[in-house]
Design a protein around this motif. Structure first.
Motif, PDB file in Angstrom:
ATOM      1  N   ASN A   6       0.939  -1.212   0.010  1.00 30.91           N
ATOM      2  CA  ASN A   6      -0.146   0.030  -0.016  1.00 30.91           C
ATOM      3  C   ASN A   6       0.845   1.232  -0.020  1.00 30.91           C
ATOM      4  O   ASN A   6       2.254   1.270   0.079  1.00 30.91           O
ATOM      5  CB  ASN A   6      -0.729   0.124   0.970  1.00 30.91           C
ATOM      6  CG  ASN A   6      -0.388   0.168   2.642  1.00 30.91           C
ATOM      7  OD1 ASN A   6       0.794   0.462   2.602  1.00 30.91           O
ATOM      8  ND2 ASN A   6      -1.011  -0.251   3.549  1.00 30.91           N
ATOM      9  N   ARG A   7       0.094   2.308   0.219  1.00 28.86           N
ATOM     10  CA  ARG A   7       1.102   3.684  -0.205  1.00 28.86           C
ATOM     11  C   ARG A   7       1.791   3.889   1.148  1.00 28.86           C
ATOM     12  O   ARG A   7       2.825   4.696   0.998  1.00 28.86           O
ATOM     13  CB  ARG A   7       0.096   4.889  -0.136  1.00 28.86           C
ATOM     14  CG  ARG A   7      -0.719   4.792  -1.360  1.00 28.86           C
ATOM     15  CD  ARG A   7      -1.779   6.129  -1.460  1.00 28.86           C
ATOM     16  NE  ARG A   7      -2.527   5.877  -2.743  1.00 28.86           N
ATOM     17  CZ  ARG A   7      -3.623   6.722  -2.852  1.00 28.86           C
ATOM     18  NH1 ARG A   7      -4.230   7.393  -1.919  1.00 28.86           N
ATOM     19  NH2 ARG A   7      -4.097   6.570  -4.019  1.00 28.86           N
ATOM     20  N   SER A   8       1.839   3.286   2.133  1.00 35.62           N
ATOM     21  CA  SER A   8       2.630   3.295   3.591  1.00 35.62           C
ATOM     22  C   SER A   8       3.714   2.424   3.305  1.00 35.62           C
ATOM     23  O   SER A   8       4.517   2.232   4.282  1.00 35.62           O
ATOM     24  CB  SER A   8       1.816   3.232   4.702  1.00 35.62           C
ATOM     25  OG  SER A   8       0.704   3.930   4.465  1.00 35.62           O
ATOM     26  N   ARG A  28       3.446  -0.947   3.397  1.00 34.66           N
ATOM     27  CA  ARG A  28       3.237  -2.092   4.141  1.00 34.66           C
ATOM     28  C   ARG A  28       2.650  -3.032   3.204  1.00 34.66           C
ATOM     29  O   ARG A  28       1.566  -2.664   2.382  1.00 34.66           O
ATOM     30  CB  ARG A  28       2.212  -1.750   5.154  1.00 34.66           C
ATOM     31  CG  ARG A  28       2.757  -0.836   6.285  1.00 34.66           C
ATOM     32  CD  ARG A  28       1.876  -0.185   7.154  1.00 34.66           C
ATOM     33  NE  ARG A  28       2.502   0.684   8.072  1.00 34.66           N
ATOM     34  CZ  ARG A  28       1.811   1.500   8.887  1.00 34.66           C
ATOM     35  NH1 ARG A  28       0.569   1.462   8.832  1.00 34.66           N
ATOM     36  NH2 ARG A  28       2.456   2.429   9.760  1.00 34.66           N
ATOM     37  N   GLN A  77      -0.384  -5.557   2.299  1.00 33.98           N
ATOM     38  CA  GLN A  77      -1.741  -5.498   2.561  1.00 33.98           C
ATOM     39  C   GLN A  77      -2.378  -6.538   1.810  1.00 33.98           C
ATOM     40  O   GLN A  77      -2.380  -6.459   0.643  1.00 33.98           O
ATOM     41  CB  GLN A  77      -2.366  -4.306   2.548  1.00 33.98           C
ATOM     42  CG  GLN A  77      -3.869  -4.514   3.198  1.00 33.98           C
ATOM     43  CD  GLN A  77      -4.450  -2.948   3.538  1.00 33.98           C
ATOM     44  OE1 GLN A  77      -4.694  -2.286   2.425  1.00 33.98           O
ATOM     45  NE2 GLN A  77      -4.691  -2.520   4.561  1.00 33.98           N
ATOM     46  N   THR A 127      -2.687  -7.055   7.415  1.00 30.36           N
ATOM     47  CA  THR A 127      -1.468  -5.943   6.976  1.00 30.36           C
ATOM     48  C   THR A 127      -0.115  -6.140   7.757  1.00 30.36           C
ATOM     49  O   THR A 127       0.145  -6.715   9.113  1.00 30.36           O
ATOM     50  CB  THR A 127      -1.655  -4.471   7.272  1.00 30.36           C
ATOM     51  OG1 THR A 127      -3.026  -4.214   6.658  1.00 30.36           O
ATOM     52  CG2 THR A 127      -0.716  -3.513   6.801  1.00 30.36           C
ATOM     53  N   GLN A 135       3.652  -4.421   8.382  1.00 34.03           N
ATOM     54  CA  GLN A 135       4.567  -3.441   8.432  1.00 34.03           C
ATOM     55  C   GLN A 135       5.989  -4.141   8.186  1.00 34.03           C
ATOM     56  O   GLN A 135       6.376  -4.770   9.101  1.00 34.03           O
ATOM     57  CB  GLN A 135       4.500  -2.440   9.513  1.00 34.03           C
ATOM     58  CG  GLN A 135       5.233  -1.271   9.802  1.00 34.03           C
ATOM     59  CD  GLN A 135       5.218  -0.330  10.684  1.00 34.03           C
ATOM     60  OE1 GLN A 135       3.923  -0.355  11.066  1.00 34.03           O
ATOM     61  NE2 GLN A 135       6.159   0.175  11.121  1.00 34.03           N
TER      62      GLN A 135
END
Length: 197
Positions: free
Chosen positions: A40-42, A44, A46, A75, A77
């Motif tokens: 995802n955009r962070s 991470r 998912q 998710t 990280q």
């Protein structure tokens, strides 16, 4: 976006007993959960659980069939020791947190405040506090985590038609068992484990 499987592998993360039960229930084999989904955009990894194959197209989406599931995801990280599950049904909300706790909000359920306040911390398991006999053996019921605290709350609740309404509920903060070994909920030799206990 990372294209290589090794850049988004989730197998290095521990998962909870409840998460292993959920993945087993939705017929998502460990390999697909560990290397599937997207970044995802962070940054991470998912895996987003969707019931409708004709919804928004995304690398994160994985098709699952589970009655009543409004939305959900798993998710991880990068470099964190745990992967967390976040699920929303019309009748409850289950969410895991990186420190290793989870929260469960059961809607349309309450307890007297004296019971909530007087509950000894981390003494009872979930099924000793609430009678789940009218529910199916849901993943968190089979995991039966230790309850840290309970309280009556008002929370926004997503109905199956997508509308959000404010509802009363009972919020549990819990401590489950987390381990890398929980990825063994399925094997090619034995198939799915019926329960993780």
């Amino acid at each position: 976006m990372y294209d290589r499987v090794r850049e988004k592998i989730m197998s290095e993360a521990a998962i909870s007993r409840a998460c292993a039960n959920f993945l087993s229930d939705v017929d998502l084999k460990p390999g697909l959960a560990q290397s599937g989904g997207g970044i995802n955009r962070s940054g991470r990894q998912q895996v987003r659980f969707v019931a409708n194959p004709y919804g928004v197209d995304s690398d994160c989406n994985v098709l699952v069939q589970m009655r009543g599931l409004v939305r959900g995801s798993l998710t991880h990280q990068r470099y964190h020791p745990r992967a967390v599950l976040d699920l929303e049904y019309s009748w409850c909300r289950y969410r895991e947190h990186l420190p290793g706790t989870s929260s469960l909000t059961l809607f349309d359920v309450s307890l007297p405040e004296q019971v909530c306040i007087g509950l000894p911390r981390e003494t009872y398991r979930l099924c000793k506090i609430i009678d789940f006999s009218r529910y199916k053996p849901w993943f968190f019921i089979r995991a039966n985590p230790i309850v840290r605290s309970i309280r009556n709350v008002k929370r926004l609740r997503t109905m199956e038609n997508g509308n959000r309404v404010r509802s009363e509920g009972l919020l549990f903060t819990m401590v489950d068992e987390w381990a890398h070994e929980h990825w063994a909920y399925w094997s090619s030799e034995k198939g799915y484990s019926d329960r993780m206990d």
